[in-house]
Motif scaffolding. Structure first.
Motif, PDB file in Angstrom:
ATOM      1  N   PHE A  77      39.290  -8.251  -0.942  1.00  0.00           N
ATOM      2  CA  PHE A  77      39.862  -7.635  -2.141  1.00  0.00           C
ATOM      3  C   PHE A  77      38.934  -7.873  -3.331  1.00  0.00           C
ATOM      4  N   ALA A  78      38.972  -6.922  -4.247  1.00  0.00           N
ATOM      5  CA  ALA A  78      38.220  -7.081  -5.490  1.00  0.00           C
ATOM      6  C   ALA A  78      39.002  -7.957  -6.457  1.00  0.00           C
ATOM      7  N   TYR A  79      38.274  -8.591  -7.363  1.00  0.00           N
ATOM      8  CA  TYR A  79      38.942  -9.405  -8.382  1.00  0.00           C
ATOM      9  C   TYR A  79      39.859  -8.541  -9.232  1.00  0.00           C
ATOM     10  N   ASP A  80      39.348  -7.392  -9.646  1.00  0.00           N
ATOM     11  CA  ASP A  80      40.124  -6.461 -10.454  1.00  0.00           C
ATOM     12  C   ASP A  80      39.570  -5.065 -10.227  1.00  0.00           C
ATOM     13  N   ASP A  81      40.425  -4.062 -10.358  1.00  0.00           N
ATOM     14  CA  ASP A  81      40.016  -2.666 -10.175  1.00  0.00           C
ATOM     15  C   ASP A  81      40.323  -1.920 -11.459  1.00  0.00           C
ATOM     16  N   GLU A  82      39.395  -1.987 -12.388  1.00  0.00           N
ATOM     17  CA  GLU A  82      39.635  -1.388 -13.696  1.00  0.00           C
ATOM     18  C   GLU A  82      39.413   0.121 -13.705  1.00  0.00           C
ATOM     19  N   GLU A  83      38.680   0.641 -12.713  1.00  0.00           N
ATOM     20  CA  GLU A  83      38.390   2.068 -12.692  1.00  0.00           C
ATOM     21  C   GLU A  83      39.549   2.878 -12.132  1.00  0.00           C
ATOM     22  N   HIS A  84      40.135   2.391 -11.034  1.00  0.00           N
ATOM     23  CA  HIS A  84      41.222   3.155 -10.399  1.00  0.00           C
ATOM     24  C   HIS A  84      42.600   2.618 -10.789  1.00  0.00           C
ATOM     25  N   GLY A  85      42.737   1.295 -10.744  1.00  0.00           N
ATOM     26  CA  GLY A  85      44.000   0.684 -11.151  1.00  0.00           C
ATOM     27  C   GLY A  85      45.119   0.798 -10.147  1.00  0.00           C
TER      28      GLY A  85
END
Length: 299
Positions: free
Chosen positions: A174-182
């Motif tokens: 998993f990614a730390y955070d997904d700011e592009e897709h959300g």
């Protein structure tokens, strides 16, 4: 044949000879009293009878034991597993049985933050808390090598090592955070779902040792120090963009409302040029970071 061996290698209840401890204790006291009487009045009975009574009384006292709630005894008879005693109380058990006490109580481990790479390759620091207990006393006693040290410490080290490995595996998916897709599941937004997956992965690893995880929960999550400053600026930029979008959306709505009210109430007649001027001035006032400074024409 293999199935029978597998079944016999797991924990099963102790079904050997076991009597209430208070009865054995009372019998031992009576034997000691009788032995003293025989030694005192040896002209009636030989001294060997008193010695035999003392030996029997000592064996009764040696075999007396107690079990508190959430404790167990792994019973061995000359190296052969005879079952696990989980009944609480005061008992007398054959003194030739070897009793290994095994705690069934809940324990916890705070795994210190470790550095791992998330799905996108960013180094992150992640830590967790594990709540675990012994489920199968046979496997916990005989399948984990304690060496010459304490068995509980060996089990604790085993849980910590396997928990560390499972944490690295889950964090890498998993990614730390997904700011592009959300919309994708991430370490920061996954919450209970990530914790459940982590618990499942750790239980798969601990099953071979007869241990089970009651709860696994991530308690620390941050970018690694070498990229923390860069990621902080990225988060700040994203926050500023999101705030600007909200401001512009509200400003457009307010301009539309102002023009509509002016036309509906016949306050002033506006042509396209004046409408454009008003729209530009209002947007500048509403979207500006600084307070507006009105200019009053004198001519």
């Amino acid at each position: 044949m293999d199935k029978d061996i597998s079944k016999s290698s797991h924990e099963h209840p102790y079904s050997g000879f076991c009597i209430p401890g208070f009865g054995a204790l009372a019998t031992a006291i009576i034997m000691f009293v009788c032995a003293v009487g025989l030694f005192t009045y040896d002209e009636i009975l030989p001294l060997s009878g008193g010695a035999l009574l003392i030996i029997c009384a000592v064996m009764l006292l040696v075999g007396v034991t107690k079990l508190e709630p959430n404790e167990s005894y792994v019973m061995l008879f000359f190296g052969k597993y005879k079952g696990t005693l989980r009944r609480t109380g005061f008992f007398w058990i054959n003194p030739f049985m070897t009793k290994r006490k095994m705690s069934l109580r809940i324990n916890n481990i705070d795994i210190q933050p470790i550095k791992v790479n998330d799905r996108t390759g960013n180094p992150v620091m992640i830590g967790m808390v594990l709540v675990w207990k012994v489920n199968d006393t046979y496997r916990a006693s005989f399948d984990v090598d304690a060496g010459s040290g304490n068995r509980f410490n060996a089990l604790r080290n085993f849980v910590a090592t396997q928990g560390d490995a499972a944490l690295r595996e889950v964090a890498g998916h998993f990614a730390y955070d997904d700011e592009e897709h959300g919309s994708q599941l991430t370490l920061r937004s996954g919450g209970d779902e990530i914790n459940r997956l982590l618990e499942h992965k750790i239980n798969e690893r601990l099953d071979i040792a007869g241990l089970t995880v009651v709860e696994a929960r991530i308690n620390y999550l941050a970018y690694a120090p070498e990229i923390a400053a860069v990621m902080l600026r990225r988060q700040q930029a994203s926050a500023i963009i999101a705030a600007r979008e909200k401001i512009v959306e509200g400003a457009v709505s307010m301009v539309h409302m102002a023009l509509s009210n002016l036309e509906e109430q016949n306050v002033v007649k506006l042509d396209n040029d004046k409408r454009a001027d008003i729209v530009g001035n209002l947007l500048m006032v509403l979207c500006s970071d600084e307070s507006a400074r009105p200019v009053i024409p004198t001519d």
